[in-house]
Write an enzyme that holds these catalytic residues in place. Structure first.
Site, PDB file in Angstrom:
ATOM      1  N   ASN A  48     -24.567 -13.324  15.419  1.00  0.00           N
ATOM      2  CA  ASN A  48     -23.699 -14.121  14.651  1.00  0.00           C
ATOM      3  C   ASN A  48     -23.479 -15.343  14.777  1.00  0.00           C
ATOM      4  O   ASN A  48     -23.340 -16.068  13.890  1.00  0.00           O
ATOM      5  CB  ASN A  48     -22.202 -13.399  14.732  1.00  0.00           C
ATOM      6  CG  ASN A  48     -21.572 -13.742  13.619  1.00  0.00           C
ATOM      7  OD1 ASN A  48     -21.379 -13.742  12.460  1.00  0.00           O
ATOM      8  ND2 ASN A  48     -19.986 -14.162  14.137  1.00  0.00           N
TER       9      ASN A  48
ATOM     10  N   ASP B 207     -25.795  -6.218  31.288  1.00  0.00           N
ATOM     11  CA  ASP B 207     -24.333  -5.648  31.433  1.00  0.00           C
ATOM     12  C   ASP B 207     -23.534  -6.744  31.940  1.00  0.00           C
ATOM     13  O   ASP B 207     -23.702  -7.070  32.898  1.00  0.00           O
ATOM     14  CB  ASP B 207     -24.429  -4.362  32.468  1.00  0.00           C
ATOM     15  CG  ASP B 207     -22.932  -3.836  32.554  1.00  0.00           C
ATOM     16  OD1 ASP B 207     -21.928  -4.417  32.040  1.00  0.00           O
ATOM     17  OD2 ASP B 207     -22.908  -3.023  33.435  1.00  0.00           O
TER      18      ASP B 207
ATOM     19  N   CYS C 190       0.785  -1.311  -0.075  1.00  0.00           N
ATOM     20  CA  CYS C 190      -0.014   0.091   0.071  1.00  0.00           C
ATOM     21  C   CYS C 190       0.933   1.174  -0.089  1.00  0.00           C
ATOM     22  O   CYS C 190       1.890   1.304   0.846  1.00  0.00           O
ATOM     23  CB  CYS C 190      -0.809   0.027   1.296  1.00  0.00           C
ATOM     24  SG  CYS C 190      -1.992   1.430   1.353  1.00  0.00           S
TER      25      CYS C 190
ATOM     26  N   GLN D  66     -18.106  -8.740  12.459  1.00  0.00           N
ATOM     27  CA  GLN D  66     -16.758  -9.117  11.886  1.00  0.00           C
ATOM     28  C   GLN D  66     -16.481  -8.615  10.556  1.00  0.00           C
ATOM     29  O   GLN D  66     -17.186  -8.621   9.757  1.00  0.00           O
ATOM     30  CB  GLN D  66     -16.611 -10.631  12.044  1.00  0.00           C
ATOM     31  CG  GLN D  66     -16.591 -11.265  13.302  1.00  0.00           C
ATOM     32  CD  GLN D  66     -15.297 -11.065  14.323  1.00  0.00           C
ATOM     33  OE1 GLN D  66     -14.248 -10.225  13.871  1.00  0.00           O
ATOM     34  NE2 GLN D  66     -15.325 -11.366  15.554  1.00  0.00           N
TER      35      GLN D  66
ATOM     36  N   CYS E 194      -0.307   5.768   7.287  1.00  0.00           N
ATOM     37  CA  CYS E 194      -1.647   5.127   7.841  1.00  0.00           C
ATOM     38  C   CYS E 194      -1.475   4.361   8.934  1.00  0.00           C
ATOM     39  O   CYS E 194      -0.521   3.395   8.964  1.00  0.00           O
ATOM     40  CB  CYS E 194      -2.538   4.424   6.769  1.00  0.00           C
ATOM     41  SG  CYS E 194      -3.984   3.819   7.140  1.00  0.00           S
TER      42      CYS E 194
ATOM     43  N   CYS F 104     -10.674 -11.570  20.438  1.00  0.00           N
ATOM     44  CA  CYS F 104      -9.751 -10.775  19.650  1.00  0.00           C
ATOM     45  C   CYS F 104      -8.602 -10.307  20.376  1.00  0.00           C
ATOM     46  O   CYS F 104      -7.840  -9.364  19.655  1.00  0.00           O
ATOM     47  CB  CYS F 104     -10.480  -9.475  19.099  1.00  0.00           C
ATOM     48  SG  CYS F 104     -11.392  -8.801  20.284  1.00  0.00           S
TER      49      CYS F 104
ATOM     50  N   GLU G  22     -26.638  -9.754  25.109  1.00  0.00           N
ATOM     51  CA  GLU G  22     -25.617  -8.499  24.907  1.00  0.00           C
ATOM     52  C   GLU G  22     -25.961  -7.337  25.609  1.00  0.00           C
ATOM     53  O   GLU G  22     -26.938  -6.960  26.085  1.00  0.00           O
ATOM     54  CB  GLU G  22     -26.095  -8.189  23.240  1.00  0.00           C
ATOM     55  CG  GLU G  22     -25.458  -7.183  22.531  1.00  0.00           C
ATOM     56  CD  GLU G  22     -24.014  -7.049  22.548  1.00  0.00           C
ATOM     57  OE1 GLU G  22     -23.552  -5.805  22.896  1.00  0.00           O
ATOM     58  OE2 GLU G  22     -23.522  -8.119  22.185  1.00  0.00           O
TER      59      GLU G  22
END
Length: 453
Positions: A321, A364, A83, A287, A89, A410, A337
């Site tokens: 998901n 929560d 890139c 995602q 960036c 993640c 959630e």
């Protein structure tokens, strides 16, 4: 009697000094690790096996940080970044490393963190990494805007590394091609608007039902601007929406809230071999890598082995998901959630897919859950938390008593910490895999399977 005082070290001189360093490894954030005067030095941009010239930028008691000045002896895994915006960036940070080396590093970083903080990872439990396209994999991106008063132009791009400055870009090599080619035309369009000094971010999405763009506005658009936007959307075949200061989504022909305006089309993607469709609104988390996500969901279901009449709990479920595909397996699925808007969308997704064995709740998940009506004995548990992990939620494991736990993460650091909690409560790590959700970046997606001993 004369007194002698030891002179304080000149920190400015220390930081300005250029050092020759030999890099031994990468940390889990992708920075090179070297040693200098018995202290660990982190050098972003440097790779294991390289000798580099670096300049110290920060001195701490136990470590230091340095800026890469020059690579004196490169390693074979160093490649030229594809890139043209890479060195400015802040989006990607591993384009200088071959994709094979990136994946090897991520697998190693994941297993090392789990072994160090939780339990020794035996190679027998490692499953093959889930990998896909290394370029043009992102189906979604949010571009920032900045009006430059000197040039009187609106800049559109991504944030610079460790800065609030915007790098104006013409392309993005990790963004879907259908979206990357829109960046320059959008820049030209937005600079034609009267409202260009007050515009916010631009969100681009490639969905299975078309291309979507959401423009954040801080003031109501004048009719001329609306006409320009509508014409652009038609000529580029884009579903173009605007988002106001209250985060409400509008079509360009209406000031009605999206929840009340049924003709506003939402992006969607399919899962479970096309058995379910998952819709989401701008701002909802999904995602970004569609291919890896679909394979990740399939692997999670394979590991959980949902059976008829089982009760499965999906915490941090988002818009469904994992919950939606799990419900096609005839199990009783509960999704929880913390974002109310996503819970509402998840409920709508269940209705749209005619899934009556699926229910969603708002909670929560870092708070006291003792009174939660959905909390109780379950057969299997799926967790897909944000980077902070699921530490607080796991304190309720003794009340849930699942036979299997699939943890999607993640952040390998919080996964390692939470793995220790699971192990202390009688679970054993049975399988672990790295999912290359974010090629060209240091970010690591992982999935772990725990079972009762």
């Amino acid at each position: 009697m004369a007194q002698f005082f030891k002179a304080k070290p000149n920190k400015t001189k220390q930081l300005s000094a250029k050092l020759s360093l030999t890099v031994s490894q990468l940390d889990h954030l992708g920075a090179g690790i070297a040693q200098h005067n018995g202290k660990v030095v982190f050098v972003p941009g440097a790779l294991p096996g390289e000798t580099v010239t670096a300049q110290l930028t920060e001195q701490k008691k136990k470590y230091a940080k340095a800026k890469l000045i020059k690579v004196d002896q490169p390693t074979v895994s160093r490649v030229n970044a594809q890139c043209p915006h890479y060195h400015q960036c802040g989006g990607c940070d591993l384009q200088h490393m071959s994709i094979e080396a990136q994946r090897e590093h991520k697998q190693s970083a994941l297993t090392n963190l789990i072994s160090k903080l939780a339990t020794k990872v035996d190679e027998s439990i490692l499953t093959e990494a889930v990998t896909g396209n290394e370029w043009h994999y992102r189906r979604r991106a949010r571009l920032a805007t900045l009006f430059d008063k000197k040039s009187k132009t609106l800049q559109l791009g991504f944030r610079a590394a460790n800065s609030s400055d915007i790098v104006q870009i013409k392309q993005c090599d990790v963004l879907a091609k259908s979206l990357s080619v829109l960046i320059t035309p959008f820049t030209e369009l937005l600079n034609q608007l009267q409202a260009k000094t007050t515009l916010g971010h631009l969100e681009l999405t490639e969905a299975e039902n078309g291309l979507f763009a959401v423009l954040r506005i801080t003031k109501q658009l004048k009719q001329g601007d609306q006409h320009l936007l509508v014409s652009f959307a038609r000529s580029h075949n884009i579903n173009l929406l605007v988002q106001d200061n209250d985060s409400a989504i509008h079509s360009l022909h209406s000031t009605t809230d999206a929840s009340e305006h049924t003709d506003i089309k939402l992006p969607q993607y399919s899962l479970a071999d096309g058995q379910v469709d998952c819709r989401f609104s701008p701002g909802n988390f999904v995602q970004v890598n569609a291919d890896i996500n679909e394979r990740m969901v399939a692997q999670a279901i394979e590991w959980l082995e949902p059976q008829e009449n089982e009760r499965i709990l999906d915490l941090f479920c988002g818009v469904g998901n994992f919950s939606l595909p799990l419900a096609t397996q005839a199990a009783d699925v509960i999704g929880v959630e913390g974002v109310p808007e996503m819970v509402a969308q998840a409920k709508q997704n269940a209705l749209d897919n005619n899934l009556t064995n699926l229910s969603f709740f708002h909670a929560d998940l870092s708070a006291d859950l003792s009174e939660a009506k959905w909390l109780g004995r379950i057969d299997k548990l799926l967790l897909d938390p944000a980077r902070a992990g699921a530490f607080e939620s796991l304190q309720w494991l003794s009340k849930m008593k699942p036979k299997k736990v699939v943890y999607v993460s993640c952040n390998p650091a919080s996964l390692a910490r939470d793995s220790q909690v699971l192990i202390e409560q009688g679970y054993k790590l049975k399988q672990l895999t790295m999912l290359d959700m974010f090629p060209q970046t240091h970010h690591i997606e992982a999935m772990a399977l725990f079972e009762t001993k």
